[in-house]
Design a protein around this motif. Structure first.
Motif, short mmCIF file in Angstrom:
data_model
loop_
_atom_site.label_atom_id
_atom_site.label_comp_id
_atom_site.label_asym_id
_atom_site.label_seq_id
_atom_site.Cartn_x
_atom_site.Cartn_y
_atom_site.Cartn_z
N TRP A 19 0.85 -1.12 0.00
CA TRP A 19 -0.04 0.01 -0.26
C TRP A 19 0.93 1.14 0.05
O TRP A 19 1.62 1.48 0.95
CB TRP A 19 -0.87 -0.13 1.17
CG TRP A 19 -1.87 1.36 1.09
CD1 TRP A 19 -1.38 2.50 1.77
CD2 TRP A 19 -2.96 1.16 0.83
NE1 TRP A 19 -2.48 3.36 1.64
CE2 TRP A 19 -3.56 2.71 1.01
CE3 TRP A 19 -3.97 0.47 0.48
CZ2 TRP A 19 -4.91 3.09 0.94
CZ3 TRP A 19 -5.37 0.88 0.37
CH2 TRP A 19 -5.71 2.26 0.51
N HIS A 63 2.44 14.54 1.14
CA HIS A 63 2.04 14.84 2.80
C HIS A 63 2.86 13.84 3.52
O HIS A 63 3.39 12.76 3.20
CB HIS A 63 0.45 14.61 2.57
CG HIS A 63 0.07 13.47 2.68
ND1 HIS A 63 0.45 12.65 1.25
CD2 HIS A 63 -0.82 12.67 3.23
CE1 HIS A 63 -0.45 11.60 1.52
NE2 HIS A 63 -1.16 11.47 2.48
N ASP A 67 2.82 5.94 4.12
CA ASP A 67 2.75 5.38 2.67
C ASP A 67 3.34 5.97 1.42
O ASP A 67 3.26 5.71 0.11
CB ASP A 67 1.22 4.85 2.54
CG ASP A 67 0.32 5.67 2.43
OD1 ASP A 67 0.35 6.71 3.45
OD2 ASP A 67 -0.80 5.66 1.77
N HIS A 68 3.71 7.40 1.81
CA HIS A 68 4.23 8.37 1.12
C HIS A 68 5.76 8.76 1.07
O HIS A 68 6.52 9.16 0.32
CB HIS A 68 3.35 9.61 0.73
CG HIS A 68 1.98 9.43 0.39
ND1 HIS A 68 1.50 9.56 -1.04
CD2 HIS A 68 0.96 8.71 1.06
CE1 HIS A 68 0.30 9.04 -1.03
NE2 HIS A 68 -0.15 8.36 0.02
N CYS A 137 -2.46 11.71 -1.86
CA CYS A 137 -3.63 10.97 -1.26
C CYS A 137 -4.84 11.81 -1.70
O CYS A 137 -5.89 11.66 -1.44
CB CYS A 137 -3.52 10.80 -0.15
SG CYS A 137 -3.19 8.88 0.40
N HIS A 187 -3.81 4.62 -6.42
CA HIS A 187 -3.48 4.55 -5.07
C HIS A 187 -4.69 4.49 -4.24
O HIS A 187 -5.46 3.48 -4.12
CB HIS A 187 -2.75 5.75 -4.45
CG HIS A 187 -2.25 5.84 -3.18
ND1 HIS A 187 -1.72 4.67 -2.45
CD2 HIS A 187 -2.12 6.68 -2.13
CE1 HIS A 187 -1.49 5.04 -1.32
NE2 HIS A 187 -1.80 6.28 -0.99
FE LIG Z 1 -1.73 7.53 0.58
#
Ligand SMILES: [Fe+2]
Length: 216
Positions: A19, A63, A67-68, A137, A187
């Motif tokens: 993810w 951000h 997960d980024h 996101c 995503h």
């Molecule tokens: Fe995300």
């Protein structure tokens, strides 16, 4: 000029996956937009796709969610002192953080929306096909982020909006469709959003998964 999706939530054969979200932009500048959850996924997929994560010109973080930014420590090892344009509120050892607040120009042909709600930014990249908007996101909304990028870059419409749309409403996707020729929900967009764009805007829908390469 092209975009290489190093990781998306949707897996692909021969590539690692989890993810997360990470896109390598190869154009006038080579830069990474977001760095997924794990550096080893980026390393493996970059090698499998035949691209290098060394010698980047800069990096951008949408951000401060794991997960980024999870893979940025690996990016720092490969590119010590690299400039990371990020919203306020975090740090990565080995990278030079440039805190982004307002909309503006990051580099020649690259703009940021600024940190909307003080939290998340998107970028616009000038390409031979037009303006490409890359989002992470989209917590503030992909429509608001795209609007901000269009305004700062001076473009009337985007060629493509790509990234996580954060389970958007139909109204948000309808607004986005008015702003962009192509739409690539990825995503955290959710299957419903993908199905909606595919059904309502088949001429705009672009399917994205881990390893996708988009030539511009
Ligand atoms: Fe995300």
């Amino acid at each position: 000029m092209r975009l290489v999706v190093l990781n998306d939530n949707v897996p692909a054969e021969g590539l690692l996956n989890d993810w997360g979200w990470s896109v390598l932009v190869e154009g006038k500048h080579r830069f990474l937009f977001d760095a997924d959850t794990r550096g080893e996924i980026l390393l493996h997929n970059a090698e499998a796709l035949g691209v290098s994560l060394k010698g980047l010109d800069f990096a951008v973080l949408s951000h401060w969610h794991y997960d980024h930014y999870g893979g940025f420590s690996t990016i720092a090892e490969l590119n010590p002192g690299l400039e990371l344009y990020a919203p306020p509120g975090g740090n990565i050892r080995g990278l030079n953080i440039a805190e982004m607040h307002e909309a503006g120009r990051i580099a020649d042909g690259v703009w940021t929306s600024g940190a909307l709600d003080g939290f998340e930014q998107a970028v616009g990249v000038e390409t031979p096909s037009g303006l490409v908007v890359i989002v992470g996101c989209s917590h503030p909304g992909p429509d608001r982020l795209t609007e901000a990028v269009l305004e700062v870059s001076g473009y009337k419409r985007a060629h493509l909006v790509i990234g996580g749309f954060h389970y958007p409403s139909r109204a948000v996707l309808d607004r986005l469709a008015k702003m962009s020729e192509f739409i690539a929900p990825a995503h955290c967009s959710g299957e419903k959003a993908k199905a909606y764009v595919r059904r309502e805007y088949p001429e705009k829908f672009v399917s994205v998964k881990t390893g996708s390469t988009i030539e511009l």
